[in-house]
Design an enzyme around this catalytic site. Structure first.
Site, PDB file in Angstrom:
ATOM      1  N   HIS A 107       0.657  -0.735   6.751  1.00  0.00           N
ATOM      2  CA  HIS A 107       0.560  -0.139   5.410  1.00  0.00           C
ATOM      3  C   HIS A 107      -0.470  -0.936   4.617  1.00  0.00           C
ATOM      4  CE1 HIS A 107       1.517   1.251   1.400  1.00  0.00           C
ATOM      5  NE2 HIS A 107       2.197   2.231   1.931  1.00  0.00           N
ATOM      6  N   CYS A 109      15.793  13.870   2.506  1.00  0.00           N
ATOM      7  CA  CYS A 109      15.663  14.231   3.927  1.00  0.00           C
ATOM      8  C   CYS A 109      14.291  14.819   4.272  1.00  0.00           C
ATOM      9  CB  CYS A 109      16.744  15.232   4.338  1.00  0.00           C
ATOM     10  SG  CYS A 109      18.370  14.900   3.620  1.00  0.00           S
TER      11      CYS A 109
END
Ligand code: DHE
Length: 586
Positions: free
Chosen positions: A409, A86
């Site tokens: 990316h 998370c």
């Protein structure tokens, strides 16, 4: 096989998977609609995992009377899950990053049931459906809902005292070779990340044999090479930095230091007159970078990156350090700070009176590389779909460009000489199949400079790296995070000289098939050229208990040249050719 460009790949499935997790907090009642699985796109698998932080022993922050009950054992487990799964989006301190904040004023307002639902079902805005996907059990979902109702624990700071305790010069400078003591072709060595064993393999680019496997940090991430080509620096995700002397009879570690608890980047000084003088490493936690002595790794200067976000001018408590490169024009390190969206030009000519130029760029900076002249540095602000361009000669922002794709990316990107538009720099995307070509020649091609001049379509979403070489007529695009095995096991190759034509075609190289591994579902990742620029290496990245390989492609013919297999080659990912890495050739 030849394939015409196509826009076939489940764009819809990929969309949303890279957006903001826990958008549910702004969407009351959404959980009741129980959205079906949505966050299984490639980009969702690529959020930072603060694995090392998860292993730290931390106290339960002062429990208040209305805190739900959590035992120390449960707290330990929940903390580990939080940091690993998370924290990459919501932040270590839960103040929000690419994901929404999860501070207790917000979570307690939402309440246990709503939190549990959202963790179970996710949200279309990008929060993964941890429960229904089976990633977390019902008991774990319950635990996490309780965990985010209590105050977040804060991992420790890591200052000079802590660093110095971990710093070791294994071989003092005066006991090191005065000249190279091996006959390795050092400039054609590859430092290969063996991700899951925490090692690097030094592979001879000529013989394709492993010269040595060296233990480094946990889930080792990248390697960089000193300007002279003598020292190799390797950073682990646990922020352990190792320095390897390639001049020794048998290349070995000569110094080591831990610069924090979680890190991803390292670089060395490259400016004329400062070769091999300094090293720098940046960490995710604590949010800081450290300048070290280039011979011994002695930490000299630590700088926090905590501060204001470039546009909102709000304080951010944990802005992570992403890519770091060394300028060729000034004695400066270019330090990219993710959450504040700032690029810092850190002048290392006088580190006692440290001068830093702070450039407002964009959030959330991740990875990037130079244009072919090495004057301009292009960095992806991936969650915003943009690339920021820094003029490292003038020390200022040149442009911020929308790439037109989802989640650029580039790795270090690829530089091509386009038949129509001249010098361009390339990035692929995590969120879709597009490949953006950006003009980088303001003098020769002013109309094209800092614009997306062409958009190609490659194999599919889930691409991480593109690669080319000044001597090559090819552009390679991988797609390791694509959910389809056939795609994640292949690379697309475009012919540069044909890019000016209508609908340029790409060829598919079935790299994983060539590796003939048989077991598992290996992903093909990160092309890297040899020193001569006539062959390109791809990692065939399988799980730890299965065979992996490196496939070497002949760049002229696009035919298989060799397959490197060795029981020691466990989970190879990044590869760093000494010559190309130290000279920023890509
Ligand atoms: Fe990387 C570069 C961060 C996952 C392989 N990666 C970088 C850089 C950053 C970064 C900031 C730029 C460093 C620089 O130039 O100084 N990487 C992260 C993450 O935060 C992320 C998304 C998740 C995490 O928890 O770490 C992540 N990275 C991965 C992987 O899973 C990869 C594919 C496999 C692995 O070995 O871990 C991976 N990252 C790489 C590679 C580079 C890299 C090979 C260097 C590419 C180059 O050509 O320079």
């Amino acid at each position: 096989m030849d394939t015409t460009p196509r826009r076939t790949l489940r764009l819809a499935a990929l969309m949303g998977s890279v957006a903001l997790p826990l958008a549910f907090l702004a969407m009351p009642g959404y959980a009741q609609e129980k959205p079906k699985e949505h966050a299984d796109g490639p980009a969702a698998a690529y959020e930072p995992s603060m694995t090392t932080l998860g292993k730290l022993k931390l106290e339960i922050p002062g429990r208040k009377p209305d805190d739900p009950v959590i035992t120390p054992a449960e707290f330990d487990k929940a903390k580990q899950i939080y940091f690993e799964r998370c924290a990459g989006c919501h932040g270590v301190l839960r103040k929000g990053a690419t994901g929404k904040p999860l501070t207790t004023d917000i979570t307690r307002e939402r309440g246990y049931e709503a939190l549990k639902d959202f963790i179970t079902y996710g949200s279309p805005a990008g929060m993964p459906n941890w429960g229904t996907s089976g990633e977390l059990s019902e008991a774990e979902v319950d635990l996490m809902a309780r965990y985010i109702l209590i105050e977040p624990p804060q991992p420790p700071e890591f200052g000079m005292e802590e660093m110095k305790k971990t710093w070791k010069v294994l071989i003092p400078v005066d006991q090191r070779p005065k000249k190279p003591e091996n006959d390795l072709k050092r400039d054609n060595l590859f430092s290969v990340t063996l991700r899951d064993t925490g090692q690097i393999a030094l592979i001879d680019g000529g013989t394709k044999k492993i010269v040595k496997v060296i233990d480094t940090g946990y889930a080792v991430h990248i390697s960089r090479i000193s300007a002279s080509g003598r020292y190799l620096f390797v950073i682990g995700r646990d922020a352990k930095l190792d320095m390897i002397d390639l001049w020794m009879k048998e290349p070995s570690k000569v110094a080591t230091v831990k610069i924090g608890s979680e890190a991803r980047s390292v670089e060395t000084s490259k400016m004329k007159g400062y070769e091999d003088k300094y090293a720098i490493a940046g960490s995710y936690w604590p949010p800081q970078y450290v300048i070290m002595d280039g011979d011994t790794l002695e930490p000299l200067k630590i700088k926090s990156t905590r501060g204001m976000i470039y546009d909102s001018q709000e304080f951010h408590p944990e802005p992570r350090v992403a890519a770091i490169v060394a300028s060729h024009y000034r004695p400066e390190f270019i330090v990219n700070v993710k959450e504040t969206g700032k690029v810092l030009l850190v002048d290392y000519s006088d580190i006692k009176n440290l001068n830093t130029t702070e450039i407002e760029a964009e959030r959330f900076l991740h990875d990037g590389g130079f244009d072919s002249t090495k004057r301009y540095f292009l960095v992806a602000a991936n969650a915003r779909g943009k690339v920021a361009v820094i003029d490292t000669k003038e020390g200022k922002l040149t442009a911020v460009i929308e790439t037109g794709g989802q989640t650029p990316h580039p790795g270090r990107g690829a530089n091509l000489n386009h038949p129509k538009y001249g010098p361009v720099w390339v990035t692929s995307h995590l969120g879709d199949e597009t490949v953006a070509l950006i003009g980088t020649d303001p003098e020769g091609h002013p109309d094209q400079a800092w614009k997306v001049v062409q958009q190609l379509e490659a194999l599919g979403g889930g691409s991480l790296f593109v690669k080319s070489h000044p001597k090559s007529d090819h552009l390679y695009v991988d797609a390791p995070l694509n959910p389809e095995a056939e795609i994640s096991g292949s690379v697309a190759v475009f012919k540069v000289s044909e890019l000016g034509g209508k609908e340029p075609k790409y060829k598919v190289l079935p790299i994983a098939e060539w590796a003939a591994i048989g077991e598992g579902q290996p992903r093909v990742v990160q092309g890297e050229y040899n020193q001569a620029g006539d062959e390109v290496w791809f990692s065939v990245w399988n799980s730890k208990d299965k065979t992996s390989a490196i496939v070497v492609v002949d760049d002229k013919t696009l035919k298989l040249k060799s397959v490197i297999k060795d029981p020691k080659l466990i989970t190879p990912t990044g590869k760093f050719n000494v010559f190309n890495t130290r000279n920023d050739v890509y």
